[in-house]
Enzyme design. Structure first.
Site, PDB file in Angstrom:
ATOM      1  N   ASP A 202      76.365-136.183   2.925  1.00  0.00           N
ATOM      2  CA  ASP A 202      76.081-134.883   3.534  1.00  0.00           C
ATOM      3  C   ASP A 202      76.366-134.910   5.037  1.00  0.00           C
ATOM      4  O   ASP A 202      76.204-135.943   5.678  1.00  0.00           O
ATOM      5  CB  ASP A 202      74.602-134.540   3.272  1.00  0.00           C
ATOM      6  CG  ASP A 202      74.306-133.077   3.515  1.00  0.00           C
ATOM      7  OD1 ASP A 202      75.259-132.278   3.643  1.00  0.00           O
ATOM      8  OD2 ASP A 202      73.117-132.724   3.586  1.00  0.00           O
TER       9      ASP A 202
ATOM     10  N   ASN B 189      78.586-126.162  -5.326  1.00  0.00           N
ATOM     11  CA  ASN B 189      79.532-126.050  -4.208  1.00  0.00           C
ATOM     12  C   ASN B 189      80.594-124.958  -4.399  1.00  0.00           C
ATOM     13  O   ASN B 189      81.273-124.576  -3.448  1.00  0.00           O
ATOM     14  CB  ASN B 189      80.227-127.395  -3.933  1.00  0.00           C
ATOM     15  CG  ASN B 189      79.333-128.404  -3.232  1.00  0.00           C
ATOM     16  OD1 ASN B 189      79.506-129.609  -3.377  1.00  0.00           O
ATOM     17  ND2 ASN B 189      78.356-127.940  -2.471  1.00  0.00           N
TER      18      ASN B 189
HETATM   19  C1  FPP Z   1      78.600-132.317   2.129  1.00  0.00           C
HETATM   20  O1  FPP Z   1      78.708-132.016   3.499  1.00  0.00           O
HETATM   21  C2  FPP Z   1      79.842-132.786   1.633  1.00  0.00           C
HETATM   22  C3  FPP Z   1      80.557-132.248   0.608  1.00  0.00           C
HETATM   23  C4  FPP Z   1      80.141-131.056  -0.146  1.00  0.00           C
HETATM   24  C5  FPP Z   1      81.828-132.804   0.218  1.00  0.00           C
HETATM   25  C6  FPP Z   1      81.876-134.294   0.138  1.00  0.00           C
HETATM   26  C7  FPP Z   1      83.270-134.632   0.234  1.00  0.00           C
HETATM   27  C8  FPP Z   1      83.802-135.629   0.960  1.00  0.00           C
HETATM   28  C9  FPP Z   1      83.050-136.656   1.709  1.00  0.00           C
HETATM   29  C10 FPP Z   1      85.249-135.656   1.017  1.00  0.00           C
HETATM   30  C11 FPP Z   1      85.914-136.771   0.429  1.00  0.00           C
HETATM   31  C12 FPP Z   1      85.498-137.260  -0.880  1.00  0.00           C
HETATM   32  C13 FPP Z   1      86.374-137.842  -1.679  1.00  0.00           C
HETATM   33  C14 FPP Z   1      85.949-138.508  -2.909  1.00  0.00           C
HETATM   34  C15 FPP Z   1      87.801-137.837  -1.337  1.00  0.00           C
HETATM   35  P1  FPP Z   1      78.481-130.524   3.937  1.00  0.00           P
HETATM   36  O2  FPP Z   1      79.797-129.847   3.950  1.00  0.00           O
HETATM   37  O3  FPP Z   1      77.458-129.874   3.077  1.00  0.00           O
HETATM   38  O4  FPP Z   1      77.952-130.715   5.378  1.00  0.00           O
HETATM   39  P2  FPP Z   1      76.912-129.777   6.141  1.00  0.00           P
HETATM   40  O5  FPP Z   1      75.601-129.939   5.414  1.00  0.00           O
HETATM   41  O6  FPP Z   1      76.886-130.361   7.511  1.00  0.00           O
HETATM   42  O7  FPP Z   1      77.433-128.385   6.095  1.00  0.00           O
END
Ligand code: FPP
Length: 241
Positions: free
Chosen positions: A19, A67
């Site tokens: 996250d 998501n």
């Molecule tokens: C949460 O951060 C992250 C995600 C929903 C996506 C996770 C994906 C990756 C780390 C990309 C790469 C993964 C692979 C396997 C290639 P958020 O966007 O919710 O962050 P925030 O809470 O700060 O908005």
């Protein structure tokens, strides 16, 4: 202890809720996808660190069933990132002995991505150094619902006796049927929620909520978290003398 030696009594299966990509990007005045790309680079580093740290299984939450509610730009950017990631990393994964599996409901993902996922699983089938499981369109409740549907079909077909159903039965129908339960679940970015991740499997897991945003989660921080796990006593409901 040497810097990269496995923490004694360290976890064999670590699951991570990655996250904080969005906040990391926003803090730099960049679009959210910039953070996801930085997050993908961090995945690479953490996967490579696992064998030296005694971690046999790493399961990462890449995209949840919730998501899809994000903007069309972010969702399609993430799907493109997953496709590119698989294409780009696959040869190195084979070289490094990384066995790749995916959990989650694939049916809602686009066909080219599904094909790449199948290919990645087939290409790395012989790899034994580390088991990387990527949760894509995954939700714990959705997984239990899909598993229950298959279990009910087996009862209806006469393949399963309802009287025989116990705690060992449902896990055989879960996406994770080939994996041990996680010993440690880490969530980055300071949020203390489990967000529908591995609900059944984490019944006895330890949780670590780390303040660092995922793109800043280095191998050194990962090693420290594993060390603090090694120092804990897990009792699985029992009382120690
Ligand atoms: C949460 O951060 C992250 C995600 C929903 C996506 C996770 C994906 C990756 C780390 C990309 C790469 C993964 C692979 C396997 C290639 P958020 O966007 O919710 O962050 P925030 O809470 O700060 O908005």
């Amino acid at each position: 202890m040497a810097k990269n030696s496995p923490p004694s009594g360290g976890p064999r299966h670590v699951a991570i809720i990655m996250d904080g990509n969005g906040r990391w990007a926003q803090a730099r005045g960049r679009p959210r996808l910039f953070g996801h790309h930085a997050g993908a680079r961090r995945v690479r580093e953490i996967v490579s660190a696992c064998p030296d740290l005694g971690v046999d299984y790493l399961t990462i939450f890449a995209f949840s069933t919730e998501n899809w509610k994000r903007t069309q730009t972010e969702v399609s950017g993430l799907m493109a990132l997953f496709r590119r990631y698989i294409v780009k990393e696959m040869r190195d994964f084979v070289k490094e002995g990384v066995r790749v599996r995916f959990i989650g409901d694939r049916t809602r993902l686009d066909q080219p991505l599904q094909d790449l996922m199948d290919e990645a699983e087939a290409m790395t089938r012989q790899c034994t150094r580390i088991n990387l499981t990527i949760a894509l369109n995954y939700g714990g409740r959705d997984e239990v619902a899909r598993a229950t549907k298959r279990l009910a079909q087996d009862v209806a077909n006469g393949r399963l006796d309802p009287e025989s159903v116990d705690e060992e039965t449902l896990p055989r129908y879960l996406d994770t049927c080939l994996l041990p339960d996680p010993d440690l679940v880490i969530r980055t970015s300071g949020e203390a929620r489990i967000s529908n991740f591995l609900l059944w499997q984490s019944a006895y897991a330890e949780y670590e909520f780390v303040d660092t945003l995922w793109p800043d989660f280095t191998r050194e921080i990962f090693t420290d978290v594993l060390r603090s796990y090694g120092a804990r006593e897990r009792r699985f409901g029992a009382v120690t003398a």
